[in-house]
Design a protein around this motif. Structure first.
Motif, PDB file in Angstrom:
ATOM      1  N   THR A  63       8.810  43.590  -3.146  1.00 44.23           N
ATOM      2  CA  THR A  63       9.551  45.662  -2.795  1.00 44.23           C
ATOM      3  C   THR A  63      11.501  44.904  -2.918  1.00 44.23           C
ATOM      4  N   MET A  64      11.565  43.647  -2.983  1.00 45.59           N
ATOM      5  CA  MET A  64      12.982  43.881  -2.981  1.00 45.59           C
ATOM      6  C   MET A  64      13.352  43.625  -4.552  1.00 45.59           C
ATOM      7  N   LEU A  65      12.335  43.225  -5.131  1.00 42.64           N
ATOM      8  CA  LEU A  65      12.709  42.596  -6.267  1.00 42.64           C
ATOM      9  C   LEU A  65      12.387  44.080  -6.806  1.00 42.64           C
ATOM     10  N   LYS A  66      11.485  44.992  -6.964  1.00 40.97           N
ATOM     11  CA  LYS A  66      11.328  46.318  -7.322  1.00 40.97           C
ATOM     12  C   LYS A  66      11.844  47.611  -6.813  1.00 40.97           C
ATOM     13  N   MET A  93      15.751  46.583  -6.892  1.00 40.54           N
ATOM     14  CA  MET A  93      16.826  45.817  -7.218  1.00 40.54           C
ATOM     15  C   MET A  93      16.412  46.196  -9.194  1.00 40.54           C
ATOM     16  N   LEU A  94      15.587  46.661  -9.674  1.00 39.90           N
ATOM     17  CA  LEU A  94      15.117  46.459 -10.948  1.00 39.90           C
ATOM     18  C   LEU A  94      15.141  48.225 -10.630  1.00 39.90           C
ATOM     19  N   THR A  95      14.282  48.733 -10.015  1.00 37.97           N
ATOM     20  CA  THR A  95      14.427  49.970 -10.905  1.00 37.97           C
ATOM     21  C   THR A  95      15.739  50.775 -10.659  1.00 37.97           C
ATOM     22  N   ASP A  96      16.462  50.286  -9.118  1.00 35.69           N
ATOM     23  CA  ASP A  96      18.113  51.094  -9.146  1.00 35.69           C
ATOM     24  C   ASP A  96      18.987  50.771 -10.256  1.00 35.69           C
ATOM     25  N   ALA A  97      18.297  49.907 -11.211  1.00 36.27           N
ATOM     26  CA  ALA A  97      18.806  48.863 -12.510  1.00 36.27           C
ATOM     27  C   ALA A  97      18.866  49.743 -13.222  1.00 36.27           C
ATOM     28  N   GLY A  98      17.529  50.520 -13.144  1.00 37.04           N
ATOM     29  CA  GLY A  98      17.022  51.431 -14.337  1.00 37.04           C
ATOM     30  C   GLY A  98      16.072  50.848 -15.102  1.00 37.04           C
ATOM     31  N   TYR A  99      15.022  49.859 -14.363  1.00 37.30           N
ATOM     32  CA  TYR A  99      13.833  49.602 -15.032  1.00 37.30           C
ATOM     33  C   TYR A  99      12.625  50.114 -14.405  1.00 37.30           C
ATOM     34  N   GLU A 100      11.824  50.043 -15.297  1.00 34.34           N
ATOM     35  CA  GLU A 100      10.332  50.513 -15.143  1.00 34.34           C
ATOM     36  C   GLU A 100       9.425  49.428 -15.232  1.00 34.34           C
ATOM     37  N   VAL A 101       9.253  49.939 -12.979  1.00 27.97           N
ATOM     38  CA  VAL A 101       8.184  48.386 -13.178  1.00 27.97           C
ATOM     39  C   VAL A 101       6.984  49.336 -13.092  1.00 27.97           C
ATOM     40  N   TYR A 118      14.802  30.466 -15.192  1.00 27.87           N
ATOM     41  CA  TYR A 118      14.828  30.029 -14.159  1.00 27.87           C
ATOM     42  C   TYR A 118      15.004  30.737 -12.858  1.00 27.87           C
ATOM     43  N   ILE A 119      14.863  31.355 -11.330  1.00 29.86           N
ATOM     44  CA  ILE A 119      15.708  31.425 -10.328  1.00 29.86           C
ATOM     45  C   ILE A 119      15.083  31.253  -9.677  1.00 29.86           C
ATOM     46  N   VAL A 120      16.196  30.068  -8.553  1.00 38.08           N
ATOM     47  CA  VAL A 120      15.907  30.222  -7.880  1.00 38.08           C
ATOM     48  C   VAL A 120      16.651  30.204  -6.172  1.00 38.08           C
ATOM     49  N   LYS A 121      15.094  31.050  -5.172  1.00 36.77           N
ATOM     50  CA  LYS A 121      15.117  31.529  -4.619  1.00 36.77           C
ATOM     51  C   LYS A 121      16.120  30.949  -3.120  1.00 36.77           C
ATOM     52  N   PRO A 122      16.740  31.641  -2.134  1.00 40.80           N
ATOM     53  CA  PRO A 122      17.468  32.759  -2.140  1.00 40.80           C
ATOM     54  C   PRO A 122      19.020  33.480  -3.743  1.00 40.80           C
ATOM     55  N   PHE A 123      17.727  34.769  -3.990  1.00 39.38           N
ATOM     56  CA  PHE A 123      19.722  34.679  -5.389  1.00 39.38           C
ATOM     57  C   PHE A 123      19.544  36.298  -4.474  1.00 39.38           C
ATOM     58  N   SER A 124      20.403  36.682  -5.492  1.00 38.55           N
ATOM     59  CA  SER A 124      21.499  37.442  -4.975  1.00 38.55           C
ATOM     60  C   SER A 124      21.052  38.978  -6.355  1.00 38.55           C
ATOM     61  N   GLU A 125      20.707  39.706  -5.563  1.00 37.05           N
ATOM     62  CA  GLU A 125      21.217  41.000  -6.890  1.00 37.05           C
ATOM     63  C   GLU A 125      21.639  40.793  -8.079  1.00 37.05           C
ATOM     64  N   GLU A 126      22.626  40.312  -8.042  1.00 43.30           N
ATOM     65  CA  GLU A 126      23.428  39.978  -9.808  1.00 43.30           C
ATOM     66  C   GLU A 126      22.895  39.209 -10.436  1.00 43.30           C
ATOM     67  N   LYS A 127      22.622  38.105 -10.272  1.00 42.18           N
ATOM     68  CA  LYS A 127      21.975  37.080 -10.682  1.00 42.18           C
ATOM     69  C   LYS A 127      20.753  37.682 -11.375  1.00 42.18           C
ATOM     70  N   VAL A 128      20.153  38.262 -10.359  1.00 42.97           N
ATOM     71  CA  VAL A 128      18.789  39.010 -10.933  1.00 42.97           C
ATOM     72  C   VAL A 128      18.337  39.475 -11.745  1.00 42.97           C
ATOM     73  N   LEU A 129      19.438  40.029 -12.384  1.00 37.94           N
ATOM     74  CA  LEU A 129      19.757  41.912 -13.255  1.00 37.94           C
ATOM     75  C   LEU A 129      20.274  41.078 -14.737  1.00 37.94           C
ATOM     76  N   GLU A 130      21.413  39.682 -13.559  1.00 39.97           N
ATOM     77  CA  GLU A 130      21.613  39.210 -14.609  1.00 39.97           C
ATOM     78  C   GLU A 130      20.842  38.672 -15.577  1.00 39.97           C
ATOM     79  N   ILE A 131      20.355  37.418 -15.085  1.00 44.04           N
ATOM     80  CA  ILE A 131      18.783  37.002 -15.746  1.00 44.04           C
ATOM     81  C   ILE A 131      18.482  38.110 -16.366  1.00 44.04           C
TER      82      ILE A 131
END
Length: 129
Positions: free
Chosen positions: A16-19, A21-29, A101-114
């Protein structure tokens, strides 16, 4: 065209958290899978541009799922997400074809950047003005 992303994590909270983040950034999950079998089936059915993949799944390891996805869809980008940040696992994931490879816990900025840089590397040859 929106980039299509499949989220694979056994934790409903993480999916849910990833979804969000990604949908808010304009990606289609295009889907969410809670285990390795679902991940392989959904990857084949939805043909995503990128998959976020947890390393520890209830029925399989993310590394095995990664190898299965690579056989079926060698060009799809895969970003591993895990609380397991051991160098040996990170290296094995990257050697097996993970894009990042992203290590949890991660920030929204890090996820969107990667995710953004992984998808940009897929768009070689296309430029946006």
């Amino acid at each position: 065209m929106k980039n299509r992303i499949l989220i694979v994590d056994d934790s409903f909270y993480m999916r849910t958290m990833l979804k969000n983040m990604l949908t808010d950034a304009g990606y289609e999950v295009v889907g969410e899978a809670a285990n390795g079998q679902q991940a392989l089936e959904m990857a084949a059915a939805t043909k995503p541009d990128l998959i976020t993949l947890d390393v520890i799944l209830p029925d399989n390891t993310g590394l095995d799922v990664l190898k299965g996805i690579r056989q079926e869809q060698p060009d799809v980008k895969v970003v591993m997400c895990s609380a397991v940040g051991q160098e040996i696992i990170v290296n094995e994931a990257l050697e097996s074809g993970a894009t990042a490879y992203i290590v949890k816990p991660f920030s929204e900025e890090k996820v969107l950047e990667i995710v953004g840089s992984a998808l940009q590397s897929a768009d070689t040859g296309s430029t946006e003005d």
